[in-house]
Design a protein around this motif. Sequence first.
Motif, PDB file in Angstrom:
ATOM      1  N   GLN A 529      23.854  16.392  25.666  1.00  0.00           N
ATOM      2  CA  GLN A 529      23.623  15.987  27.048  1.00  0.00           C
ATOM      3  C   GLN A 529      22.231  15.392  27.226  1.00  0.00           C
ATOM      4  O   GLN A 529      22.051  14.448  28.000  1.00  0.00           O
ATOM      5  N   GLN A 530      21.257  15.918  26.508  1.00  0.00           N
ATOM      6  CA  GLN A 530      19.915  15.362  26.590  1.00  0.00           C
ATOM      7  C   GLN A 530      19.900  13.925  26.054  1.00  0.00           C
ATOM      8  O   GLN A 530      19.227  13.051  26.607  1.00  0.00           O
ATOM      9  N   ILE A 531      20.689  13.646  25.002  1.00  0.00           N
ATOM     10  CA  ILE A 531      20.779  12.281  24.468  1.00  0.00           C
ATOM     11  C   ILE A 531      21.381  11.342  25.516  1.00  0.00           C
ATOM     12  O   ILE A 531      20.840  10.260  25.803  1.00  0.00           O
ATOM     13  N   ILE A 532      22.510  11.758  26.109  1.00  0.00           N
ATOM     14  CA  ILE A 532      23.189  10.906  27.098  1.00  0.00           C
ATOM     15  C   ILE A 532      22.284  10.674  28.298  1.00  0.00           C
ATOM     16  O   ILE A 532      22.185   9.556  28.835  1.00  0.00           O
ATOM     17  N   THR A 533      21.582  11.730  28.742  1.00  0.00           N
ATOM     18  CA  THR A 533      20.666  11.595  29.883  1.00  0.00           C
ATOM     19  C   THR A 533      19.563  10.601  29.577  1.00  0.00           C
ATOM     20  O   THR A 533      19.202   9.751  30.401  1.00  0.00           O
ATOM     21  N   ASN A 534      19.016  10.663  28.379  1.00  0.00           N
ATOM     22  CA  ASN A 534      17.940   9.759  27.997  1.00  0.00           C
ATOM     23  C   ASN A 534      18.440   8.310  27.954  1.00  0.00           C
ATOM     24  O   ASN A 534      17.759   7.394  28.424  1.00  0.00           O
ATOM     25  N   LEU A 535      19.635   8.092  27.391  1.00  0.00           N
ATOM     26  CA  LEU A 535      20.184   6.739  27.338  1.00  0.00           C
ATOM     27  C   LEU A 535      20.472   6.202  28.733  1.00  0.00           C
ATOM     28  O   LEU A 535      20.245   5.012  29.010  1.00  0.00           O
ATOM     29  N   MET A 536      20.966   7.064  29.631  1.00  0.00           N
ATOM     30  CA  MET A 536      21.225   6.640  31.017  1.00  0.00           C
ATOM     31  C   MET A 536      19.927   6.251  31.710  1.00  0.00           C
ATOM     32  O   MET A 536      19.846   5.222  32.402  1.00  0.00           O
ATOM     33  N   ASN A 537      18.885   7.063  31.541  1.00  0.00           N
ATOM     34  CA  ASN A 537      17.585   6.744  32.156  1.00  0.00           C
ATOM     35  C   ASN A 537      17.059   5.406  31.649  1.00  0.00           C
ATOM     36  O   ASN A 537      16.554   4.579  32.430  1.00  0.00           O
ATOM     37  N   ASN A 538      17.136   5.178  30.345  1.00  0.00           N
ATOM     38  CA  ASN A 538      16.671   3.907  29.795  1.00  0.00           C
ATOM     39  C   ASN A 538      17.461   2.724  30.374  1.00  0.00           C
ATOM     40  O   ASN A 538      16.889   1.671  30.680  1.00  0.00           O
ATOM     41  N   ALA A 539      18.795   2.873  30.519  1.00  0.00           N
ATOM     42  CA  ALA A 539      19.619   1.787  31.050  1.00  0.00           C
ATOM     43  C   ALA A 539      19.265   1.480  32.498  1.00  0.00           C
ATOM     44  O   ALA A 539      19.180   0.319  32.907  1.00  0.00           O
ATOM     45  N   ILE A 540      19.055   2.532  33.303  1.00  0.00           N
ATOM     46  CA  ILE A 540      18.704   2.335  34.713  1.00  0.00           C
ATOM     47  C   ILE A 540      17.356   1.635  34.833  1.00  0.00           C
ATOM     48  O   ILE A 540      17.172   0.689  35.619  1.00  0.00           O
ATOM     49  N   GLU A 541      16.376   2.101  34.047  1.00  0.00           N
ATOM     50  CA  GLU A 541      15.048   1.490  34.116  1.00  0.00           C
ATOM     51  C   GLU A 541      15.061   0.055  33.598  1.00  0.00           C
ATOM     52  O   GLU A 541      14.268  -0.779  34.052  1.00  0.00           O
ATOM     53  N   ALA A 542      15.973  -0.288  32.686  1.00  0.00           N
ATOM     54  CA  ALA A 542      16.053  -1.654  32.145  1.00  0.00           C
ATOM     55  C   ALA A 542      16.547  -2.646  33.184  1.00  0.00           C
ATOM     56  O   ALA A 542      16.340  -3.854  33.045  1.00  0.00           O
ATOM     57  N   MET A 543      17.232  -2.170  34.251  1.00  0.00           N
ATOM     58  CA  MET A 543      17.775  -3.078  35.262  1.00  0.00           C
ATOM     59  C   MET A 543      16.894  -3.188  36.486  1.00  0.00           C
ATOM     60  O   MET A 543      17.299  -3.783  37.490  1.00  0.00           O
ATOM     61  N   ASP A 544      15.706  -2.628  36.472  1.00  0.00           N
ATOM     62  CA  ASP A 544      14.771  -2.790  37.583  1.00  0.00           C
ATOM     63  C   ASP A 544      14.351  -4.250  37.673  1.00  0.00           C
ATOM     64  O   ASP A 544      13.932  -4.866  36.694  1.00  0.00           O
ATOM     65  N   GLY A 545      14.463  -4.830  38.872  1.00  0.00           N
ATOM     66  CA  GLY A 545      14.004  -6.198  39.092  1.00  0.00           C
ATOM     67  C   GLY A 545      15.020  -7.278  38.786  1.00  0.00           C
ATOM     68  O   GLY A 545      14.716  -8.461  38.964  1.00  0.00           O
ATOM     69  N   VAL A 546      16.229  -6.942  38.316  1.00  0.00           N
ATOM     70  CA  VAL A 546      17.233  -7.966  38.049  1.00  0.00           C
ATOM     71  C   VAL A 546      18.107  -8.139  39.294  1.00  0.00           C
ATOM     72  O   VAL A 546      18.083  -7.312  40.216  1.00  0.00           O
ATOM     73  N   GLU A 547      18.892  -9.240  39.357  1.00  0.00           N
ATOM     74  CA  GLU A 547      19.758  -9.517  40.482  1.00  0.00           C
ATOM     75  C   GLU A 547      20.801  -8.409  40.628  1.00  0.00           C
ATOM     76  O   GLU A 547      21.234  -7.801  39.633  1.00  0.00           O
ATOM     77  N   VAL A 548      21.218  -8.198  41.884  1.00  0.00           N
ATOM     78  CA  VAL A 548      22.182  -7.130  42.157  1.00  0.00           C
ATOM     79  C   VAL A 548      23.484  -7.355  41.402  1.00  0.00           C
ATOM     80  O   VAL A 548      24.107  -6.417  40.908  1.00  0.00           O
ATOM     81  N   VAL A 549      23.874  -8.622  41.260  1.00  0.00           N
ATOM     82  CA  VAL A 549      25.135  -8.905  40.598  1.00  0.00           C
ATOM     83  C   VAL A 549      25.102  -8.511  39.128  1.00  0.00           C
ATOM     84  O   VAL A 549      26.144  -8.308  38.497  1.00  0.00           O
ATOM     85  N   GLN A 550      23.877  -8.417  38.505  1.00  0.00           N
ATOM     86  CA  GLN A 550      23.760  -8.037  37.103  1.00  0.00           C
ATOM     87  C   GLN A 550      23.692  -6.530  36.906  1.00  0.00           C
ATOM     88  O   GLN A 550      23.797  -6.050  35.774  1.00  0.00           O
ATOM     89  N   ARG A 551      23.508  -5.784  37.991  1.00  0.00           N
ATOM     90  CA  ARG A 551      23.302  -4.341  37.860  1.00  0.00           C
ATOM     91  C   ARG A 551      24.637  -3.643  37.610  1.00  0.00           C
ATOM     92  O   ARG A 551      25.340  -3.235  38.526  1.00  0.00           O
ATOM     93  N   ARG A 552      24.933  -3.517  36.336  1.00  0.00           N
ATOM     94  CA  ARG A 552      26.208  -2.924  35.918  1.00  0.00           C
ATOM     95  C   ARG A 552      25.943  -2.006  34.733  1.00  0.00           C
ATOM     96  O   ARG A 552      25.430  -2.440  33.707  1.00  0.00           O
TER      97      ARG A 552
END
Length: 634
Positions: A529-552
């Motif tokens: 679960q710690q691995i999945i949580t870390n990967l989710m956090n990285n994915a969310i932070e990677a989409m900061d500042g991109v267009e809403v349509v790309q936030r997937r």
Amino acid sequence: MPFTHLLPGLAYCAAFVLGLLVASIACLCSRAILRRSIPDERVRHIVEVAPIGVLSVDARGRIRGANAAIENMFGFSRTELLGEPVWIVLPKANLESCAAMQAPALRRDGTRFLVEFGFAPVEQGQRGSGTAFVRDLSRQNAAREALVANNEKLSLILQMLPGFVWSERAGGELDYLNQQANYLEALNAEEPFDWNSMVHPDDVALKRKALDAMMQTGEPCEYEFRLLGDDGKYRWYQARTDALHDGRGTVVRCYGLAWDIDTRKRVEAALEANERELRLMVETIPGMVTVNDATGQLEYANQRLLEFVGRSFQQLYNRGWPILHPDDMEKDAREWRRCVEAGVPMEATYRLRRYDGEYRWFEVRVQPLHDERGKVTRWYGLFIDVDDRRKAEEALRTAQSRISRATKIATVAELSASIAHEVNQPLAAIVTNGHACQSWLASDPPNLDRARQAAERVVRDGNSAADVVGRIRALFRQTAPAKARLDLNVLVSEVLRLFEDDLACKSILLVSELHYPLPHVWADGPQIQQIITNLMNNAIEAMDGVEVVQRRLTVRTWSDADGRACVQVSDGGRGVDDVERIFEPFYSTKDSGMGMGLSICRSIVEAHGGRLWAASLQPHGTALEFFIPLEVHG
């Protein structure tokens, strides 16, 4: 029956004219015969061409001569009639001087028909020889019957019309109404029927105005009015009225037709009400609305948009969209052209200039409307102000970043304090026991037993310090985790629930593609679960500042043919340049990152006998994927 008041007059006129014709011919023939004032040849010609039958009869009633009309009327030749009694063709002929009268006649084929018969004796008032005049009434009767039939047919047509047909006298009095059941009593009354009494008071003036205009121009008029029905309710009618003029141009009668449009008026009123409601809805929704034609040309902008930009619709139509932020103009124009050419919806986020010069962020969604052939006919756009939300999100991200950094600092400080505390105690004991050992050895004589005991305590405390260091080192090196039989889908689902609010707050679309059923794995649940949580956090932070349509953000699970359970977390962010370096310790693509997260995750996965790696996606984004062997104990 309409126009019945004309029939008696028409019949009277026809009889009068024909009577004059018969009398004239009879008079002329009688005078010519009696007075011999006209040569015989001229008399014969007149009799021969006469349009009525002429018979010359002797004193015994036998036929001495007949003209061509007699032959045509009865079907006998003159040769066959000569010497025969007149009663073979006129059974009830009166050979006395008489005015025109109707009598039955008999044709050669035995058919009977009605004639008008008159007799003029040679000597007035005496029975004997003379001239009989015969006129065929069968055609006249047929014409009269046809006229009556046509009149009845016309009356039926008028009665069956889905509307009112009426006629008015020049003074405005109604004298005919086809559907007069409701007004029969009023029409038959001695007083003139007041047509306007049945019209709605608010429509009388309009009707009068239309009729006055018809009187002045001579052109038919059309108008709408409400008429009182037998149920006491008014219904809408549309009418067309025309005037009949005499030879001097004076109006002698008006004819009108009115048909029921009450249902249409009610439907129109309902449509107008719906249109008003829809327009009010469009004008009051918390967003700005546009309508464009198939080519993308602006057709409509609601009042909220016009007030925001501080321009009229015509100004917005003529000048285009210079209200876009310069940095967003080219990108938006390119995306808009692409969507119009492809006929696909458009989603974008850009800044619009307010009337006071301030730019605000808007989330824009434009949807095409297709006809039955799939061709785009219009574009409907909705602009939602997200400026405050973006500012709040930015403030929240800043606060979260500060909290995360503070947490990390606090954690490091706490860890340092814990390490210092754990190591300081055995070190202090070592120093104390070392000094004690020196003291016992320096005494005279040396106390070797006591010095030995102190030295043993030094060794013990040194081992204690080594244990502390060993536990700390164990945190950063691979160790065998405590494993159990687990369902990866359950672990992933629990993590996704923890991120629901954060994803919604940042307008990130979560796509969960979990394969069911998924074989179980042997693993340490908290570590996975710690691995999945870390990967989710990285994915969310990677989409900061991109267009809403790309936030997937997409999370997938599956099992492959090699007996492995696989988990993939992919994002629509900007991506990474080097997919291997991100796993190096203390390397981070984020300004505030420590560079330890992915390194620790890879260590945990490898400790479970699996593998963790990253891959770049096209046109943008990154996917991180790891697998764990199935049913592996150890």
